[in-house]
Structure formats: C-alpha cells, structure tokens
Design an enzyme around this catalytic site. Structure first.
Site, PDB file in Angstrom:
ATOM      1  N   ALA A   1       0.841  -1.200   0.000  1.00  0.00           N
ATOM      2  CA  ALA A   1       0.000   0.000   0.000  1.00  0.00           C
ATOM      3  C   ALA A   1       0.880   1.255   0.000  1.00  0.00           C
ATOM      4  CB  ALA A   1      -0.914  -0.004   1.214  1.00  0.00           C
TER       5      ALA A   1
ATOM      6  N   ARG B   1       0.954   3.849   1.681  1.00  0.00           N
ATOM      7  CA  ARG B   1       1.401   4.396   2.959  1.00  0.00           C
ATOM      8  C   ARG B   1       2.612   3.644   3.521  1.00  0.00           C
ATOM      9  NH1 ARG B   1      -3.342   1.753   3.501  1.00  0.00           N
ATOM     10  NH2 ARG B   1      -3.468  -0.049   4.934  1.00  0.00           N
ATOM     11  N   TYR B   2       2.942   2.493   2.907  1.00  0.00           N
ATOM     12  CA  TYR B   2       4.042   1.685   3.427  1.00  0.00           C
ATOM     13  C   TYR B   2       5.329   1.811   2.599  1.00  0.00           C
ATOM     14  CZ  TYR B   2       0.355  -0.595   6.105  1.00  0.00           C
ATOM     15  OH  TYR B   2      -0.688  -0.852   6.951  1.00  0.00           O
ATOM     16  N   ILE B   3       5.253   2.350   1.418  1.00  0.00           N
ATOM     17  CA  ILE B   3       6.433   2.410   0.552  1.00  0.00           C
ATOM     18  C   ILE B   3       6.841   3.873   0.345  1.00  0.00           C
ATOM     19  CG2 ILE B   3       5.982   0.236  -0.611  1.00  0.00           C
ATOM     20  CD1 ILE B   3       4.677   1.733  -2.875  1.00  0.00           C
TER      21      ILE B   3
END
Length: 870
Positions: A120, A122-124
């Site tokens: 997602a 928001r994680y990368i």
C-alpha cells in the site's frame, strides 16, 4: 405558460429549433478521443512521458529534499496537478519505480518477474534518482502552463536531455489508436545518440528487464507491422529436468507456469511437475515425464506455452498536439537533436548570467575604486543620486557589452559601507578572471556544440551506465513446427473396409501414436489419395490400403505402387512422393480411367526399393508367368505421373520377395552455428551424409563430448560448441585444455570409447575453472602457441600428432609447455587439391566414401516405358 412552450412537438418551428443528435455525437466523440489521446494514453516525444507521469515527477521535484517521501504523500501532492483519482496516480508511480531509472524506491514495490503487486502507498517510499535530477529538470528551460484549476504552474513538457521514451518504453490504448514502444538499453541509447551526433546511422534494439532471448529480425525499427519474438532462457539441468532462468517480456513466473500446466493438460507436452524456486533470480524447474526428450520438450515449450511470445510494437507519439507514427531510430534522432538544442539553451542562459556577473563586478569595482559613492553624499534627491552615479560611470560605458540601465544604478546604491570598506581589488580581479575563463569555456562550447553534446552523453554513460548492460540476448530463432514437437497425446485408428479414420475409433485397428495437430494421409484401393486433419471420426473413403501421418516437409517418404489401368488392362508401376497437397482434396494416383485399382502399395520412409514377384494368371498368353521386379530400376517421380508398364497381361498376385534398401542415399545434415540447430536446408556447415545408425559427435567448451542421433530437433548452445561433426569411431581427437587447478595447459589425444547417446562425458580435469581451448579431429592437427620465456614472448607451432601418443579418453595428458602459455589457437588445415570429375565438375579427394557407387546408366524419361516383356 408561454405561447412558445405551447407549440406542438411536431410543428415546423419545433423541428427548426432542434439540434441533430448525430452532430452532437460527432463533436463530443472527437473531443473525447482528442482528450484521451493527448491527456491520457500517448506520450509526448519531447520527454517521453504521459501527463500523469510528468505531473508525478514535477510534484516529486517540488517535494525533493534528498530524503525519501511516503508514496501516499507523493500521490497527494500530484493530485494538485492531475485531475483524477489517487489509484491511477499510485499505479503510475509504481510503474515508474519498477523501471529503476527515475525513481529510487524503498519498501515492497512488487516484482515484475513474478507479478507480485506493491505494498500500500502508505508503506512504501520514493525519491528522485540522481540521474533524474540531472537530466529531467531545469526550470529555466521549461515551458509552463497553468494547472487544471488555475492555482499552480505545471510543465507543458519536461526538458529531458536523454531519450527517456525509448529507455522506459510505454504502452497505451486511446480512442482509435494505440501505442507500444518497447524499452531499450540505457547504454546502447547513449551510444546511439553519440553516433547520431557524429553523423552516423544507428539501429537500436529493445532490451527487457526480465532478460530472455529475443529475435529482432522482423522488428522493423518498431513501426506498425513489425514483430519481436521473445523466448524464455531454458537450460537442461539433466536428462529429466529443465530450468527456466529468464522469462519473456510481458509475462510473469505465475502466468508462465499456468501456460505450461495448461499445455500439459491438453497433452501438448508431457511433464511430471513444475516447481517455482524464484527468489533473487528466476528459476522454474520443469520435471519431465519418463522417456521424454529434453530437446523436443524445449521446442514444445516454445511452441505451446508462454515460453515464447510475439510482441507487435507500434511507435506512436505526440508531436505538436498530434499523434504521429515514427520508427524508434527517428525518435532517437529527434531526442538527440532536442538534447543538443537544450544544451545550447542552457549554455546561452549561462553565458548571459556570466556576462551579467562580469558587468556588475566591473561596475562595483569602478564604483568603489573611483570613489563614485562619495559623489552622492551631497545629493538631496533619489534622482540626483542615480544621476550622480550614472555621470561617474560615463567614461567607462563604451567598454560595457550593453547599456547601463536604472536597475544597475539601484544595485550599486545597495552596496553596504562594510563591503566598500573591506573591498579587495585583488580578489575582485581574481573573481572576474574566473568568470572570464568560464565565459570563454561557454563560448567555446557554443562554437563546438556537437562535441559538447558528445561529452555530455559520454559523461552520463560513465556516471550512470555501470550495471546497465544488456540483459536480453539477441538471437535468430528457428521456426518450430508445432506438429513435429507436439507430444503424442492421441492414437490413430482405422476401419479400412468402411473407410473411417480417427482418434476416437478405439475398437478398430490401431495405426500409430499421434498428436491432435497431425494431418492424416490415406491411399485407397481405387488409387485415390487424400490428406485430412485428424478428427475423432472422419470418413475418407472405403477400402483403405495405407493410412499414416502426413508431414509436409518430409521429402524422403516414397510410395512404391503397382496399379491396374482400367482402360488398357495393363499393370503399371510407379514410385512417387506425396508432395504438397490441399486438405480434403482427392488426388488420383492412377490415370483416372474407370475400373483402375491398386494392386500393390508400400510406404517407404527413406525411399526403400524392394524386390517383388509378379504372378500372372494361368490363362495369360505370356511364356513366363512368374517374374521378379526391382523397384530400384525406376525413378521417383511426381504423384501425377502415369508410371511405366509392368506387364500387358493380367496379374494374379504380387508377392514381396526381398526388403529394399534406401535409394535416396544418406541425408545431408547441416549445422547452423547462429541458432544452434541441425537442418537439411543447406544452412550453415555441412556435417556429413547420414544413414540410420550414424551419430553426431559434439565437443563443448566445458570439456565434455556427447554422441547424438541426427534428429533435427536436437538443440545446441552455439557459444558452447567447439566441434560438431559426423562421428567416426576410428578418428582420433586432439585436444588442448586449461587445467584450473595447476593453471597450466595440457594436451591429449584420444578416441571416443563410449557409445551411450545423449550423455555428456567429461574428458578434462573436473576443476571448476578448467575449460577446453582447442579440439580437432584432423589427422595431423597443428596449433600455434604464444610462450612467455622470462620476459621474452615466443610463437611456437606444434604438431599435436607428434607431441603425444593416443591414450584413453580419461587420461590427463601432458603439459603443453614448461613455460607460461599466453595463448593457443588452432591452425586451419590445408584443404586437399581439387580434382576434376568425368563430367567436368570438380570434387575433393574425399568426395566418395568407400563402397559408394556412381550410377552412369541413362535416365528413363518415358512414363510409358515397358519394363516387362511378358
């Protein structure tokens, strides 16, 4: 309600005020199509980017502080410019990041090889690469426009000084057209641009991150109508296991495995299981069913699975707000000229900056050293101050490159007292000298713009080219016939009396194993021949004499036939090959007269010619009623030939007397060193003339030899083959190899003593650094070696047959020299003298093998020639 609204719908006035829907549709459709083409699907040629990609990069540049940013934040920043949802922006960022050129990534960004999606947003995290910062952005040379809501500026196109479009590739589907530009190699594009700047032609070919093998013979520079064939890289781990190391562009390991399993389910290939061991590198194990040939399976994988895919490029770009179709070489030339123009603009901007700096430095020095600042002490008005400074500069104005304006005078008034008091004339002169040197360099580069552009590209290559070597291997592919390599997934049955042939007649006579891609040939008693596609049950005519698999390319299958001519009553004999046919069309093998029928028929895979005995009827007037006939006495002709007369008298029966031998001679086998395949089409090097039990000897750089049959499905890696020839057991092989353990060259002579087929035998030391350098089967092979004696290099020729005796194939051999050997190469043998044949043509001494014969008998041309005198 007004009168106007009370008009009846069908009135003339109502019709006059209506708008035709067709016109509205036409306008709206064109507007929509233009929008999709220009704003969504097709990239601009200037920077090679679609609008969403351009807006993402612009947003990232605004955010850039050298640190990674959450992709979710980048999406939010990009939405200020891109009037679409976050999903499309997120997908575009991931796509850019996976191409590993403009964006540095952190976190799970998915894998184009396996098809795994990214985590997602928001994680990368991501940031612009150093390469992107250097070649993509320059606000001074960027053309700007307002964003969709008018609140911000965004670039019309980015001033990219690199063929980014070709490096990344692009795919898009618009309304009425599409684009598909394949990615190309970073280094090759730069080298191609340098060649263009030098005035040379260039031809760039695609390169894929997934590697694999590719045939670009039909690429046609990427224009419409071109085609690229891409194959997986398949290695033979052992006789029962294949390894897929690299996959074709556009596929994933999952999709590839699915296609293999489907082909197995359909019976096209025979495998036990597929194991995916992909981690850092791609590795898919394909375990073969027992008795399955690895070479045939590799061909079948290419023919029936996604191990080979065909890609159709279509280079379409936007130029001046219009879609244009170009070749990739034209795009590269356009981008190269654009880069040169951008470099020129940057140099001109820098020149103007330097001249302004020199001008103000000169003004400052004059202002301070000539104490002009004191002339303004008594001025009471601002205009008076500016006038006093301007008057003080009058003597020096002719030396300035432009007219002094009020802004220049105002800047002089802004100089602080502290700077005036600490002014150092030496430092000022030094600064001006450096500015003048830089200006001189800029002027030089402007005069030699092409050389400057070449240096720019070379600098990019040196800084960013490491690790960007070509991944896809360029190959020429052979054409694989699906019917030849298809697994035998069906059985052929025949009901001769009723005339039915097919794979579903399991209660009838079994003919042979086959595949569902095969064609079936049938010859009936009435002398008719027909070829049809295999089916479950197919009626092909009653009284079938012969049924089998038809191979269009088989030029050795020969039929020996005796038939009764219905009109004359004569027994006719002929030999023929089926040749090319049209499916489901009947071909008459007799003269076509009523009552004609086949008396005797054999199918001979290698043109065998048997001897038969003919028995005439008791009432025949012939003196000899039993006689022999040799089919070898007549020539092989076309299927339409009427044949020769065997006898005018009625025949009671024909009986086989003796099995025949081939009259076609051996098969000339050639090896094509480009694609590593055997052929009979005279492509490449002639290996020899082969009969049924003959073998091929192959010696590899790894120091292994292998005996093979001469099946055309055999595969060889061209770069690994040192020797390939017809195997002669009595021949002695002479070899020089490098021993990785002792770092020494060894020489040995041996004979092949093993007879196992398709198994490699290592005849050098098994150290991992050992390799075969030279091998020859000549009687008196010679090599030339460069020997280092101390500091002196000598060149020595060796006769290998005099250097060492013949020993066993496992023997280590002797050292080639006690000194250091720098290089060894084989001296090509001298060809034997050419002799003249009786017919005036030439032949080598070895043209005729022992036991071979030459047929000097005159050819018989007349189809009606009588062969029997009875």
């Amino acid at each position: 309600m007004s009168e106007e609204n009370n008009k009846p719908e069908g009135s003339d006035e109502s019709l006059h005020n209506s708008v035709p829907v067709t016109g509205m549709y036409k306008d709206w459709f064109l507007d929509y199509a233009s929008y999709v083409i220009l704003e969504r699907a097709v990239p601009a040629i200037e920077d090679g980017l679609k609008p969403v990609q351009r807006r993402i990069l612009h947003a990232m540049k605004e955010m850039d502080d050298g640190r990674f940013n959450k992709v979710a934040n980048i999406i939010g920043q990009s939405m200020q410019y891109h009037p679409h949802g976050d999903a499309s922006i997120g997908d575009a960022i991931v796509n850019l990041g996976q191409k590993d050129l403009l964006i540095e990534t952190q976190g799970n960004w998915g894998d184009i090889r396996t098809g795994d999606s990214a985590a997602a947003a928001r994680y990368i995290e991501a940031r612009l690469s150093k390469f992107a910062l250097e070649v993509v952005f320059n606000p001074q040379t960027t053309d700007w426009q307002l964003s969709y809501d008018g609140r911000k500026r965004e670039p019309v196109t980015l001033p990219v000084k690199f063929p980014l479009l070709l490096a990344q590739g692009v795919e898009g589907i618009a309304v009425g057209l599409s684009t598909k530009i394949l990615p190309h190699n970073f280094r090759e594009l730069i080298e191609g641009s340098i060649e263009i700047l030098k005035g040379n032609k260039t031809n760039v070919l695609p390169d894929f991150l997934t590697g694999g093998l590719a045939d670009f013979s039909e690429y046609n520079e990427g224009v419409r109508g071109g085609k690229v064939k891409v194959r997986a890289k398949i290695e033979e781990e052992d006789s029962k296991t294949l390894l897929i190391k690299e996959i074709p562009f556009g596929t994933t390991t999952d999709s590839l495995i699915d296609s293999i399993l489907k082909a197995n389910d359909k019976g096209k290939i025979k495998i036990k299981k597929v194991v995916d061991n992909t981690a850092k590198d791609v590795e898919i194990q394909v375990h073969l069913a027992s008795g399955t040939s690895p070479d045939v399976t590799i061909d079948a994988l290419y023919a029936f699975t996604d191990c080979e895919v065909s890609i159709s490029p279509n280079a379409c770009v936007i130029i001046n707000d219009k879609p244009v179709f170009l070749s990739v070489n034209q795009i590269l030339e356009y981008n190269t000229k654009q880069t040169k123009a951008l470099l020129k603009r940057e140099l001109e901007i820098r020149k103007a900056e330097l001249m302004e700096k020199l001008l103000f430095s000169s003004l400052e020095k004059i202002f301070i050293e000539n104490r002009i600042y004191r002339d303004i002490e008594e001025c009471t008005t601002w205009d008076g101050v500016l006038e006093a400074i301007d008057k003080g500069l009058d003597p020096y104005k002719p030396d300035f490159y432009r007219e002094i304006v009020q802004e220049d005078l105002v800047r002089l008034t802004e100089i602080r007292i502290k700077r005036i008091s600490k002014f150092d004339a030496f430092k000022a002169d030094e600064l001006m000298r450096k500015l003048q040197e830089e200006l001189k360099e800029v002027n030089y580069n402007l005069k030699h713009l092409t050389d400057f552009a070449i240096k720019y590209y070379q600098n990019l290559l040196d800084k960013y080219g490491k690790g960007r070597e070509r991944k896809t291997e360029i190959r020429a592919f052979d054409t694989i016939q699906a019917s030849v390599v298809a697994a035998s997934n069906a059985k052929l049955y025949v009901n001769r009396k009723d005339g039915f042939v097919g794979s579903g007649l399991k209660k009838e006579e079994f003919v042979c194993d086959c595949s569902d891609l095969d064609d079936i040939i049938v010859i009936r008693r009435d002398g008719k021949m027909m070829v049809s596609k295999i089916q479950d049950k197919n009626f092909m005519g009653k009284d079938i004499l012969h049924v089998g698999i038809y191979r269009k390319t088989d030029d050795r299958l020969t039929f020996n036939m005796i038939y009764l001519d219905g009109s004359s009553g004569r027994a006719m004999v002929k030999r023929f090959q089926p040749g090319g046919v049209t499916r489901d069309k009947e071909y008459d093998l007799t003269k076509g007269t009523k009552g004609s029928k086949t008396i005797y028929l054999t199918a001979n895979p290698n043109g065998e010619a048997e001897i038969v005995t003919a028995y005439l009827t008791q009432g025949a007037k012939a003196r000899v009623k039993v006689f022999d006939f040799e089919f070898a006495s007549i020539d092989i002709k076309g299927r339409g030939a009427g044949g020769n007369i065997l006898t005018r008298y009625p025949i009671r029966k024909i009986q086989l007397k003796m099995e025949g031998v081939s009259t076609l001679g051996g098969l000339d086998i050639y090896y094509d060193p480009i694609i590593g395949r055997l052929n009979t089409d005279q492509r490449g090097e002639l290996i020899g003339n082969f009969l049924g039990d003959d073998r091929i000897l192959v010696c590899y750089k790894s120091g292994e030899y292998e005996l093979n049959s001469f099946e055309l499905t055999n595969r060889y890696e061209p770069s690994e083959v040192l020797l390939i020839e017809k195997f002669v057991p009595e021949k002695v092989l002479s070899a020089i190899y490098f021993d990785g353990g002792s770092k020494t060259y060894y020489v040995k002579r041996f004979m092949v003593e093993t007879t196992t087929l398709n198994k490699k035998f290592n005849f050098i030391t098994d150290h991992r650094s050992s390799y075969l350098k030279v091998i020859s089967s000549e009687k008196q092979p010679q090599v030339v070696a460069k020997i280092l004696k101390g500091k002196v290099e000598e060149t020595i020729e060796y006769d290998l047959d005099m250097l060492i005796d013949v020993k066993g194939w496992k023997a280590m051999g002797n050292k080639l020299s006690t000194y250091e050997v720098k290089e060894v190469s084989l001296i090509e043998p001298v060809k034997p003298p050419i002799k003249e044949k009786e017919d005036g043509t030439t032949a080598d001494e070895d043209d005729l093998e022992v036991g071979s014969t030459i047929d000097l008998s005159p050819k018989k041309e007349d189809d009606e020639e009588q062969l029997g005198l009875f």
